[in-house]
Scaffold this active site. Structure first.
Site: not given
Ligand SMILES: NC(=O)c1ccc[n+]([C@@H]2O[C@H](COP(=O)([O-])OP(=O)(O)OC[C@H]3O[C@@H](n4cnc5c(N)ncnc54)[C@H](OP(=O)(O)O)[C@@H]3O)[C@@H](O)[C@H]2O)c1
Length: 296
Positions: A193, A197
């Site tokens: 991860y 990133k």
């Molecule tokens: N949450 C945090 O604290 C945090 C911190 C730092 C960075 N981030 C980043 O924020 C971003 C969003 O994450 P989140 O925390 O909101 O997670 P999440 O709620 O699990 O959402 C992830 C989204 O990405 C989509 N996705 C995953 N794989 C995909 C694929 N192969 N093709 C198309 N869509 C895909 C999922 O939809 P489907 O599964 O339906 O495709 C879902 O809509 C990510 O890049 C994550 O690394 C999050």
């Protein structure tokens, strides 16, 4: 997990936010962007969903929401329309790591929308955090495939339309790559991860180097620590998941409201205070700050 060191930018502004705020809330500040077409990946839930809803509140023309789960896109479409019924919503079920899916989507959007003003590469994946020699190879590579190959494919597919839009509308267009503060640290077990990133930060600089003079602004944004389906899987970071998803949604809408080419190629955090960030403009530009460089 140990406290994050200063080089992560954890305290880059003196005010650190945990939620959307006056300057980033389209319901409180003028962040309207009426003619824009916005595409957000991973918009079915979590952070991407909030980005879509904040753009609805900002009154954009069209929001294109992408993810693999069609039912989640249906829910987000309804939520957008309950905020602003005049926003056009286009649902685009696709796997960002599938070359054909992305190429087909890019052709469709060029033909049917004819422009793209903002691309938010938010979709991401994480694996079980395990030391390199002990984890599952497929899981490890899936993290890289979604986070890096997926982001690359979206850039490959949509940069031509972004460049065309910038030229034809005589404007700047924006690309936001959603990264993580984890890009700056080495947490044992998190190499898939955190390296993916980290690589996105350099990819962001490449977009700036190759397309900055063609009107494309590209930044990498840390969304903060948000409890979502993905983050909830990682026990080690649970105590850090105290920010709202709307904080990042508002931050991205704020970023694309201005013509902020001075931030292009840089790492930003949605936790930062945007007014302080503006005030630091010359410090950031003259000091070549917020880019990845080796300390020598
Ligand atoms: N949450 C945090 O604290 C945090 C911190 C730092 C960075 N981030 C980043 O924020 C971003 C969003 O994450 P989140 O925390 O909101 O997670 P999440 O709620 O699990 O959402 C992830 C989204 O990405 C989509 N996705 C995953 N794989 C995909 C694929 N192969 N093709 C198309 N869509 C895909 C999922 O939809 P489907 O599964 O339906 O495709 C879902 O809509 C990510 O890049 C994550 O690394 C999050």
């Amino acid at each position: 997990m140990a406290a994050l060191p200063p080089h992560t930018g954890i305290n880059f502004t003196s005010t650190i936010h945990k939620d959307i705020n006056l300057s980033t809330d389209p319901n409180k500040s003028d962040l309207s962007q009426p003619s824009k077409v916005i595409l957000i990946t991973g918009a079915g839930r979590g952070i991407g969903r909030s980005v879509a809803l904040q753009y609805a509140a900002a009154g954009v023309a069209t929001v294109i929401i992408c993810a693999r789960t069609a039912t989640e896109l249906d829910e987000v479409e309804q939520a957008i329309h309950s905020i602003n019924s005049s926003v056009k919503v286009r649902k685009l079920p696709l796997d960002i790591s599938n070359e054909e899916d992305v190429a087909t989507a890019a052709r469709k959007i060029k033909t049917e929308e004819g422009r793209l003003d903002v691309l938010v590469n938010n979709a991401g994946a994480s694996d079980d955090w395990t030391p390199i020699g002990e984890g599952d190879v497929k899981q490890y590579w899936n993290t890289w495939t979604v986070n890096f190959k997926g982001t690359y494919l979206m850039l490959h597919g949509f940069l031509p339309l972004l460049v065309e839009t910038a030229k034809e509308k005589n404007t700047l267009v924006d690309v936001v790559n959603v990264t993580s503060i984890g890009a700056h640290v080495i947490t044992p077990g998190a190499s898939a991860y955190q390296t993916s990133k980290f690589a996105m930060l350099r990819l962001t600089e490449f977009v700036q180097a190759e397309y900055g003079d063609k009107g494309v602004n590209c930044v990498a944004v840390n969304p903060g620590g948000v409890l979502t389906r993905m983050s909830a899987e990682v026990d080690a970071i649970r105590p850090m998941l105290t920010d709202t998803p709307d904080m990042c949604g508002g931050f991205i809408v704020w970023f694309t409201k201005g013509q902020r080419s001075w931030l292009s190629g840089r790492y930003l955090s949605a936790t930062w205070d945007v007014d302080e960030l503006e005030a630091k403009r010359s410090e950031i530009v003259q000091g070549e700050k917020l880019k990845m460089r080796m300390v020598v």
